[in-house]
Design a protein around this motif. Structure first.
Motif, short mmCIF file in Angstrom:
data_model
loop_
_atom_site.label_atom_id
_atom_site.label_comp_id
_atom_site.label_asym_id
_atom_site.label_seq_id
_atom_site.Cartn_x
_atom_site.Cartn_y
_atom_site.Cartn_z
N UNK A 217 0.82 -1.21 0.00
CA UNK A 217 0.00 0.00 0.00
C UNK A 217 0.86 1.26 0.00
N UNK A 218 1.99 1.22 0.70
CA UNK A 218 2.86 2.39 0.77
C UNK A 218 3.54 2.65 -0.56
N UNK A 219 3.96 1.59 -1.23
CA UNK A 219 4.60 1.75 -2.53
C UNK A 219 3.61 2.27 -3.56
N UNK A 220 2.39 1.74 -3.54
CA UNK A 220 1.39 2.13 -4.53
C UNK A 220 0.99 3.60 -4.41
N UNK A 221 1.11 4.16 -3.22
CA UNK A 221 0.75 5.57 -3.04
C UNK A 221 1.62 6.50 -3.86
N UNK A 222 2.83 6.06 -4.18
CA UNK A 222 3.82 6.97 -4.74
C UNK A 222 4.05 6.79 -6.24
N UNK A 223 3.25 5.97 -6.90
CA UNK A 223 3.38 5.84 -8.34
C UNK A 223 4.47 4.87 -8.73
N UNK A 224 5.32 5.26 -9.68
CA UNK A 224 6.38 4.40 -10.13
C UNK A 224 7.48 4.29 -9.09
#
Length: 255
Positions: A217-224
């Motif tokens: 979830x944390x990675x997906x918040x920031x795009x690529x």
């Protein structure tokens, strides 16, 4: 364009020179190399480099990251993709390379060498030469995803040497079309690719197989996001990039 700065602190490349001969066999999914472009919307010499960088960013065999810097903002246009952290990273490379100044457009290849970001032949030759001399990306990095976790598996190197490397997560945004209304590029409309928005260190790696788990979830918040396995010295300066992978690409291009 060149910007003066203090003198260098050197030597990181030598610290990991033994890795090339002892790395595991090359994996097919291993990228050819990493290109880090230091650029600015306020730099009159940068648009050709930004255009060339877009080509590299579109290749599956290269990890391409654009760091927009802040030191040309005083010329009349504030780069809306720039950050102090990006500028600090370039100054770190300056000291590691033993240079006396930072400049744009600058391309850093595999954390080992640098050249003008507008010179296609110099960049491609650097990628080829580093690969041929064993200074390419010699450590395997495999990324897998589950419902709530992104796992990053880093391979190992043979031999007794202890390596100090950081597993670095570099987040970047989707292509952005910017109307430059002031400054040295006034009146131009430029699409900027893979502009870095954040850089985090996920942990340390010392040459052995290791898994790093991240909240999806944390990675997906920031795009690529890209993963760099980068050697560091005792002084903390950025060194050679030993491995790289892309966790996920940012959304598609602006039309």
């Amino acid at each position: 364009m060149e910007f003066r700065a203090s003198r260098w602190l050197a030597g990181l490349v030598l610290a990991v020179g033994a890795i090339a001969g002892s790395a595991t066999a090359e994996a097919k999914e291993r990228p050819l190399g990493v290109i880090e472009l230091f650029t600015s919307q306020g730099c009159s010499a940068c648009p050709p480099a930004d255009e060339l960088f877009a080509e590299f960013a579109g290749r599956d065999d290269i990890v391409a990251l654009a760091y927009h810097v802040t030191y040309w903002d005083y010329l009349g246009w504030q780069d809306n993709l720039a950050s102090k952290e990006n500028t600090d990273r370039q100054y770190g490379y300056m000291r590691a390379f033993g240079a006396r100044a930072v400049y744009t457009p600058q391309a850093v290849v595999n954390g080992r060498t640098h050249m003008s970001g507008a010179k296609r032949d110099d960049i491609t030759q650097a990628l080829d030469n580093l690969e041929k001399t064993g200074q390419g990306l010699n450590v395997d990095i495999h990324v897998s995803e589950s419902a709530d976790t992104i796992s990053i598996d880093v391979g190992q190197v043979e031999g007794p040497q202890r390596i100090n490397a950081h597993l670095v997560l570099v987040y970047f945004g989707p292509p952005q079309l910017v109307d430059l209304q002031r400054g040295e590029n006034q009146g131009r409309r430029i699409t900027y690719w893979n502009a870095v928005s954040d850089v985090n260190t996920a942990g340390m790696w010392h040459g052995e197989e290791q898994r790093f788990d991240l909240p999806r979830s944390e990675v997906e918040k920031k795009g690529g996001a890209a993963v760099l396995l980068q050697a560091v010295g005792k002084d903390g300066l950025p060194g050679p990039i030993l491995g790289a992978a892309v966790i996920r690409k940012a959304p598609g291009p602006v039309r």
